[in-house]
Design a protein around this motif. Structure first.
Motif, PDB file in Angstrom:
ATOM      1  N   ALA A 110       0.824  -1.264  -0.082  1.00 38.57           N
ATOM      2  CA  ALA A 110      -0.026   0.183  -0.105  1.00 38.57           C
ATOM      3  C   ALA A 110       0.847   1.109   0.033  1.00 38.57           C
ATOM      4  O   ALA A 110       0.423   2.459   0.509  1.00 38.57           O
ATOM      5  CB  ALA A 110      -0.725   0.038   1.273  1.00 38.57           C
ATOM      6  N   LYS A 111       1.956   1.242  -0.845  1.00 43.33           N
ATOM      7  CA  LYS A 111       2.712   2.579  -0.740  1.00 43.33           C
ATOM      8  C   LYS A 111       2.375   3.562  -1.450  1.00 43.33           C
ATOM      9  O   LYS A 111       2.460   4.686  -0.742  1.00 43.33           O
ATOM     10  CB  LYS A 111       4.104   2.007  -1.423  1.00 43.33           C
ATOM     11  N   THR A 112       1.585   3.504  -2.320  1.00 41.87           N
ATOM     12  CA  THR A 112       0.989   4.568  -3.002  1.00 41.87           C
ATOM     13  C   THR A 112      -0.150   5.160  -2.155  1.00 41.87           C
ATOM     14  O   THR A 112      -0.523   6.548  -2.144  1.00 41.87           O
ATOM     15  CB  THR A 112       0.284   4.228  -4.318  1.00 41.87           C
ATOM     16  N   ALA A 113      -1.129   4.187  -1.684  1.00 47.59           N
ATOM     17  CA  ALA A 113      -2.094   4.820  -0.670  1.00 47.59           C
ATOM     18  C   ALA A 113      -1.492   5.629   0.723  1.00 47.59           C
ATOM     19  O   ALA A 113      -2.127   6.521   1.006  1.00 47.59           O
ATOM     20  CB  ALA A 113      -2.958   3.572  -0.410  1.00 47.59           C
ATOM     21  N   ILE A 114      -0.590   5.122   1.126  1.00 46.55           N
ATOM     22  CA  ILE A 114       0.035   5.657   2.209  1.00 46.55           C
ATOM     23  C   ILE A 114       0.838   6.906   1.896  1.00 46.55           C
ATOM     24  O   ILE A 114       0.504   8.039   2.404  1.00 46.55           O
ATOM     25  CB  ILE A 114       1.023   4.812   2.809  1.00 46.55           C
ATOM     26  N   LEU A 115       1.056   7.148   0.718  1.00 45.62           N
ATOM     27  CA  LEU A 115       1.697   8.312   0.150  1.00 45.62           C
ATOM     28  C   LEU A 115       0.727   9.348   0.065  1.00 45.62           C
ATOM     29  O   LEU A 115       0.837  10.490   0.468  1.00 45.62           O
ATOM     30  CB  LEU A 115       2.145   8.045  -1.361  1.00 45.62           C
ATOM     31  N   LEU A 145      -2.367  14.752   5.199  1.00 46.68           N
ATOM     32  CA  LEU A 145      -2.065  15.249   6.355  1.00 46.68           C
ATOM     33  C   LEU A 145      -1.142  16.559   6.261  1.00 46.68           C
ATOM     34  O   LEU A 145      -0.513  17.014   7.116  1.00 46.68           O
ATOM     35  CB  LEU A 145      -1.083  14.250   7.104  1.00 46.68           C
ATOM     36  N   GLY A 146      -0.992  16.897   4.898  1.00 45.28           N
ATOM     37  CA  GLY A 146      -0.187  18.340   4.413  1.00 45.28           C
ATOM     38  C   GLY A 146       1.102  18.226   4.235  1.00 45.28           C
ATOM     39  O   GLY A 146       1.702  19.138   3.860  1.00 45.28           O
ATOM     40  N   GLU A 147       1.675  16.711   4.099  1.00 44.63           N
ATOM     41  CA  GLU A 147       2.943  16.526   3.617  1.00 44.63           C
ATOM     42  C   GLU A 147       3.096  16.788   2.153  1.00 44.63           C
ATOM     43  O   GLU A 147       2.170  16.540   1.355  1.00 44.63           O
ATOM     44  CB  GLU A 147       3.157  15.154   3.913  1.00 44.63           C
ATOM     45  N   GLN A 148       4.312  16.975   1.796  1.00 44.62           N
ATOM     46  CA  GLN A 148       4.752  17.075   0.313  1.00 44.62           C
ATOM     47  C   GLN A 148       4.950  15.702  -0.120  1.00 44.62           C
ATOM     48  O   GLN A 148       5.660  15.061   0.255  1.00 44.62           O
ATOM     49  CB  GLN A 148       5.752  18.123   0.074  1.00 44.62           C
ATOM     50  N   ILE A 149       4.245  15.515  -1.573  1.00 48.09           N
ATOM     51  CA  ILE A 149       4.542  14.220  -1.975  1.00 48.09           C
ATOM     52  C   ILE A 149       4.649  14.452  -3.578  1.00 48.09           C
ATOM     53  O   ILE A 149       4.328  15.429  -4.057  1.00 48.09           O
ATOM     54  CB  ILE A 149       3.168  13.329  -1.820  1.00 48.09           C
ATOM     55  N   TRP A 185       7.857  13.399   0.207  1.00 47.71           N
ATOM     56  CA  TRP A 185       7.841  12.058   0.309  1.00 47.71           C
ATOM     57  C   TRP A 185       7.404  11.304  -1.282  1.00 47.71           C
ATOM     58  O   TRP A 185       6.787  11.905  -1.952  1.00 47.71           O
ATOM     59  CB  TRP A 185       6.670  11.489   1.433  1.00 47.71           C
ATOM     60  N   VAL A 186       8.170  10.184  -1.315  1.00 44.76           N
ATOM     61  CA  VAL A 186       8.166   9.811  -2.838  1.00 44.76           C
ATOM     62  C   VAL A 186       8.331   7.961  -2.746  1.00 44.76           C
ATOM     63  O   VAL A 186       8.641   7.541  -1.667  1.00 44.76           O
ATOM     64  CB  VAL A 186       8.980  10.191  -3.841  1.00 44.76           C
ATOM     65  N   ALA A 218       0.373   6.541   8.007  1.00 46.98           N
ATOM     66  CA  ALA A 218       1.034   7.851   7.617  1.00 46.98           C
ATOM     67  C   ALA A 218       1.304   8.769   8.622  1.00 46.98           C
ATOM     68  O   ALA A 218       2.509   9.618   8.527  1.00 46.98           O
ATOM     69  CB  ALA A 218       0.013   8.295   6.571  1.00 46.98           C
ATOM     70  N   LEU A 219       0.306   8.865   9.541  1.00 42.46           N
ATOM     71  CA  LEU A 219       0.487   9.757  10.713  1.00 42.46           C
ATOM     72  C   LEU A 219       1.941   9.427  11.524  1.00 42.46           C
ATOM     73  O   LEU A 219       2.419  10.414  11.909  1.00 42.46           O
ATOM     74  CB  LEU A 219      -0.710   9.715  11.615  1.00 42.46           C
ATOM     75  N   TYR A 220       2.231   8.203  11.705  1.00 42.66           N
ATOM     76  CA  TYR A 220       3.532   7.631  12.284  1.00 42.66           C
ATOM     77  C   TYR A 220       4.533   8.009  11.642  1.00 42.66           C
ATOM     78  O   TYR A 220       5.508   8.507  12.063  1.00 42.66           O
ATOM     79  CB  TYR A 220       3.375   6.369  12.508  1.00 42.66           C
ATOM     80  N   LEU A 221       4.419   7.814  10.271  1.00 44.29           N
ATOM     81  CA  LEU A 221       5.724   8.233   9.575  1.00 44.29           C
ATOM     82  C   LEU A 221       5.900   9.624   9.420  1.00 44.29           C
ATOM     83  O   LEU A 221       7.173  10.306   9.764  1.00 44.29           O
ATOM     84  CB  LEU A 221       5.343   7.978   8.008  1.00 44.29           C
ATOM     85  N   LYS A 222       4.937  10.618   9.388  1.00 44.78           N
ATOM     86  CA  LYS A 222       5.105  12.067   9.583  1.00 44.78           C
ATOM     87  C   LYS A 222       5.736  12.518  10.951  1.00 44.78           C
ATOM     88  O   LYS A 222       6.339  13.366  10.861  1.00 44.78           O
ATOM     89  CB  LYS A 222       3.826  12.693   9.615  1.00 44.78           C
TER      90      LYS A 222
END
Length: 338
Positions: free
Chosen positions: A148-153, A159-163, A209-210, A329-333
């Motif tokens: 689920a890499k793309t979905a997590i992206l 969440l406001g992150e740049q992707i 993120w990519v 995603a929240l944890y990654l952020k």
């Protein structure tokens, strides 16, 4: 008289104005500036004729033939320019020469203010490719097929992150099944131009993120400078059970006609081996997509593990995926120091 602007000033100016590509339809399809519209001075065939005359008989003969081609279309071209509903427009051709200057003269006869790109599309391409050399704070989401890499992206984007979604830009999901549900891929040149558009809008002081990718996404190639930046960055490896991955892939691909799935599996025959390929095809024919996916994953898991060895990241952080992608995603952020 048209104002000639260097590429950086031209692009800044065009952020609020329509930009017109006056090259042929074939040139435009191969690649063009972001958001440009194509008002061709010549058709593909006409340009070939004019070019041949220029080389064989000189500039004067080429210009006269060009005028003969353009004269019947001058009214239509002018109306199309006016339909852009702007009193100012930008124009470019291949090198900012006769084609863009000629169209600027025509459009200014109806009081349109024209800005011509110095160096034309060639200057834009050099400018765009140079942007991929500039450092970005890339963060790579890695993991085996179905994690689920793309979905997590996209959860990170929410969440406001740049992707940067490279697969979305390439119109391909990066596997033998990658073209399913996508529109036809464009050229690598066009892919690079659209990637430039995204990169040019990023804040270089914030993480970007990519998703981990091979250099080729379908038939589109990631620019070498950008690809190298990816592999100098930290990778976050998504750990997900085989069962969860199959569940995810079932949601993503089981909706497609089995004939399309079978055709995609058959593209992998040499890599899967004939027997495994036949087993996967048989499972699809019997509408047992779960078994087919599990067979195909045997190949993709080995290939992905090998790729990580051949193109190692300086740091790999293992991430146990959570029941919902938002929490992952929240944890990654939270792990990224801004």
């Amino acid at each position: 008289m048209a104002t000639v602007l260097p590429i950086d000033v031209f692009l800044q100016k065009m952020s609020t104005l329509p930009v017109v590509d006056v090259r042929t339809p074939a040139e435009f399809i191969r690649g063009h500036m972001p958001n440009a519209v194509n008002l061709s001075l010549f058709s593909d065939e006409e340009r070939a004729v004019v070019g041949t005359l220029y080389h064989q008989q000189g500039k004067q003969a080429a210009v006269l033939q060009g005028l003969a081609f353009v004269s019947p279309h001058m009214k239509i071209l002018t109306e199309e320019a006016l339909a852009l509903e702007s009193s100012e427009i930008g124009l470019y051709c291949w090198r900012g020469g006769m084609r863009s200057q000629s169209m600027a003269w025509l459009f200014e006869t109806v009081d349109l203010k024209c800005f011509v790109c110095d160096g034309g599309y060639k200057a834009f391409r050099n400018h765009a490719l140079a942007q991929f050399e500039k450092p970005l704070l890339l963060r790579v989401i890695a993991g085996p097929t179905g994690s689920a890499k793309t979905a997590i992206l996209h959860e990170l984007a929410a969440l406001g992150e740049q992707i940067i979604d490279l697969e979305d830009l390439a119109y391909h999901r990066g596997s033998a099944f990658g073209a399913l549900g996508q529109k036809p891929q464009s050229t690598t040149e066009d892919f690079e131009n659209r990637l430039y558009e995204i990169v040019s809008r990023l804040d270089p002081t914030r993480p970007v993120w990519v998703e981990d990718e091979s250099m080729m996404i379908g038939k589109n190639q990631i620019p070498l400078a950008f690809f190298r930046q990816m592999h100098r960055s930290t990778a976050y490896y998504m750990l997900s059970s085989l069962s969860d991955r199959i569940d995810f892939l079932m949601k993503e691909y089981a909706c497609f006609p089995k004939e399309d799935l079978i055709a995609s599996i058959q593209l992998l025959e040499r890599r899967l081996g004939r027997n495994h390929c036949q087993e996967a095809v048989k499972a699809c024919e019997e509408e047992d997509c779960r078994t087919a996916i599990s067979i195909v994953l045997q190949y993709y898991d080995k290939a992905y593990a090998k790729a990580l060895i051949e193109k190692p990241y300086p740091e790999v952080i293992n991430i146990m995926t959570m029941p919902d992608l938002y929490s992952t995603a929240l944890y990654l952020k939270s792990l990224v120091v801004k």
